[in-house]
Design a protein around this motif. Structure first.
Motif, mmCIF file in Angstrom:
data_model
loop_
_atom_site.group_PDB
_atom_site.id
_atom_site.type_symbol
_atom_site.label_atom_id
_atom_site.label_comp_id
_atom_site.label_asym_id
_atom_site.label_seq_id
_atom_site.Cartn_x
_atom_site.Cartn_y
_atom_site.Cartn_z
ATOM 1 N N GLY A 156 -3.132 16.080 -12.145
ATOM 2 C CA GLY A 156 -2.877 15.778 -10.739
ATOM 3 C C GLY A 156 -4.166 15.561 -9.969
ATOM 4 O O GLY A 156 -4.247 14.693 -9.099
ATOM 5 N N MET A 157 -5.189 16.339 -10.295
ATOM 6 C CA MET A 157 -6.472 16.202 -9.601
ATOM 7 C C MET A 157 -7.179 14.890 -9.954
ATOM 8 O O MET A 157 -7.950 14.379 -9.155
ATOM 9 C CB MET A 157 -7.371 17.391 -9.932
ATOM 10 N N ARG A 158 -6.889 14.359 -11.110
ATOM 11 C CA ARG A 158 -7.507 13.084 -11.511
ATOM 12 C C ARG A 158 -7.021 11.922 -10.650
ATOM 13 O O ARG A 158 -7.652 10.869 -10.617
ATOM 14 C CB ARG A 158 -7.225 12.803 -12.979
ATOM 15 N N LEU A 159 -5.918 12.097 -9.977
ATOM 16 C CA LEU A 159 -5.368 11.056 -9.113
ATOM 17 C C LEU A 159 -6.005 11.056 -7.732
ATOM 18 O O LEU A 159 -5.692 10.192 -6.909
ATOM 19 C CB LEU A 159 -3.854 11.230 -8.983
ATOM 20 N N GLU A 160 -6.884 12.008 -7.462
ATOM 21 C CA GLU A 160 -7.443 12.189 -6.118
ATOM 22 C C GLU A 160 -8.175 10.946 -5.612
ATOM 23 O O GLU A 160 -7.987 10.531 -4.464
ATOM 24 C CB GLU A 160 -8.386 13.388 -6.101
ATOM 25 N N ALA A 161 -9.011 10.328 -6.434
ATOM 26 C CA ALA A 161 -9.772 9.156 -5.988
ATOM 27 C C ALA A 161 -8.843 7.989 -5.648
ATOM 28 O O ALA A 161 -8.997 7.335 -4.608
ATOM 29 C CB ALA A 161 -10.777 8.740 -7.054
ATOM 30 N N GLN A 162 -7.875 7.762 -6.499
ATOM 31 C CA GLN A 162 -6.918 6.678 -6.263
ATOM 32 C C GLN A 162 -6.098 6.956 -5.006
ATOM 33 O O GLN A 162 -5.870 6.064 -4.190
ATOM 34 C CB GLN A 162 -6.011 6.544 -7.487
ATOM 35 N N LYS A 163 -5.691 8.200 -4.846
ATOM 36 C CA LYS A 163 -4.903 8.593 -3.671
ATOM 37 C C LYS A 163 -5.729 8.439 -2.393
ATOM 38 O O LYS A 163 -5.222 7.958 -1.373
ATOM 39 C CB LYS A 163 -4.448 10.039 -3.851
ATOM 40 N N VAL A 176 0.838 -1.199 0.000
ATOM 41 C CA VAL A 176 0.000 0.000 0.000
ATOM 42 C C VAL A 176 0.878 1.255 0.000
ATOM 43 O O VAL A 176 0.618 2.202 -0.740
ATOM 44 C CB VAL A 176 -0.973 0.010 1.197
ATOM 45 N N MET A 177 1.945 1.259 0.810
ATOM 46 C CA MET A 177 2.847 2.411 0.842
ATOM 47 C C MET A 177 3.502 2.613 -0.520
ATOM 48 O O MET A 177 3.615 3.749 -0.990
ATOM 49 C CB MET A 177 3.930 2.237 1.910
ATOM 50 N N SER A 178 3.904 1.526 -1.171
ATOM 51 C CA SER A 178 4.529 1.640 -2.490
ATOM 52 C C SER A 178 3.543 2.194 -3.514
ATOM 53 O O SER A 178 3.898 3.053 -4.328
ATOM 54 C CB SER A 178 5.051 0.275 -2.946
ATOM 55 N N GLY A 179 2.304 1.705 -3.479
ATOM 56 C CA GLY A 179 1.287 2.210 -4.398
ATOM 57 C C GLY A 179 0.976 3.672 -4.159
ATOM 58 O O GLY A 179 0.877 4.474 -5.099
ATOM 59 N N LEU A 180 0.838 4.037 -2.893
ATOM 60 C CA LEU A 180 0.548 5.426 -2.543
ATOM 61 C C LEU A 180 1.730 6.326 -2.908
ATOM 62 O O LEU A 180 1.543 7.438 -3.408
ATOM 63 C CB LEU A 180 0.222 5.538 -1.054
ATOM 64 N N LEU A 181 2.924 5.833 -2.694
ATOM 65 C CA LEU A 181 4.117 6.596 -3.044
ATOM 66 C C LEU A 181 4.178 6.841 -4.547
ATOM 67 O O LEU A 181 4.511 7.949 -4.988
ATOM 68 C CB LEU A 181 5.369 5.859 -2.567
ATOM 69 N N ALA A 182 3.827 5.839 -5.346
ATOM 70 C CA ALA A 182 3.823 6.004 -6.803
ATOM 71 C C ALA A 182 2.814 7.077 -7.221
ATOM 72 O O ALA A 182 3.107 7.928 -8.070
ATOM 73 C CB ALA A 182 3.502 4.675 -7.480
ATOM 74 N N VAL A 183 1.628 7.064 -6.611
ATOM 75 C CA VAL A 183 0.602 8.053 -6.935
ATOM 76 C C VAL A 183 1.062 9.450 -6.502
ATOM 77 O O VAL A 183 0.904 10.424 -7.250
ATOM 78 C CB VAL A 183 -0.750 7.689 -6.276
ATOM 79 N N VAL A 184 1.650 9.552 -5.323
ATOM 80 C CA VAL A 184 2.114 10.847 -4.818
ATOM 81 C C VAL A 184 3.234 11.398 -5.701
ATOM 82 O O VAL A 184 3.257 12.592 -6.016
ATOM 83 C CB VAL A 184 2.569 10.717 -3.346
#
Length: 165
Positions: free
Chosen positions: A58-65, A35-43
């Motif tokens: 950048g705003m399109r990533l909000e739901a995934q983030k 989860v940290m790796s996935g979140l880090l990739a999105v960030v």
């Protein structure tokens, strides 16, 4: 009076048992790392978009983030409850998790700095536009003493800003 037992909302995760076996702790640690790796990739992706001025992307990533953040918080809370067991059964895994978490926090700090900079720049632009609009709307009049007259409230025209891109 009439009190109904409180029910947990359907969207709330089921509570995990307080006691777990070491394989459960290892599974949870691996889940947290993923989860940290996935979140880090999105960030990181969001940071790059904002740095490049591509705010919409950048705003399109909000739901995934948001979803990854929710999963991260659940995993951290559960891992906290099993920290003693993890320290006893696999201290090396706990040390690896802590190192990974420090890297994660450092990248989040970079992301927050970039977002704060973008916010400050956009706020400065809006304030500058507002000042220019107000300057143009204020009549150039002077008092009997030769001082510039202060504008009245009816001369101040607000600007409207759409927060949607």
């Amino acid at each position: 009076m009439n009190q109904r037992p409180q029910q947990r909302p359907a969207s709330a995760p089921a509570a995990r048992p307080a006691t777990s076996t070491p394989p459960d702790v290892a599974r949870l640690a691996n889940e947290l790392t993923e989860v940290m790796s996935g979140l880090l990739a999105v960030v990181e992706q969001e940071t790059e978009f904002v740095r490049a001025g591509k705010i919409r992307e950048g705003m399109r990533l909000e739901a995934q983030k948001s979803e990854l953040s929710r999963r991260y918080m659940l995993a951290v809370e559960h891992l906290k409850s099993m920290q003693k067991m993890l320290a006893q059964t696999d201290p090396e895994l706990l040390a690896t998790l802590r190192r990974h978490h420090e890297t994660f926090r450092a990248m989040l700090q970079v992301n927050l700095t970039v977002l704060a900079t973008a916010h400050a720049v956009s706020e400065g632009i809006v304030r500058g536009v507002n000042a220019e609009v107000q300057r143009r709307n204020i009549p150039n009049t002077y008092t009997a003493n030769g001082q510039r007259a202060a504008p009245g409230p009816r001369n101040m025209t607000p600007i409207a800003v759409s927060r949607t891109l």
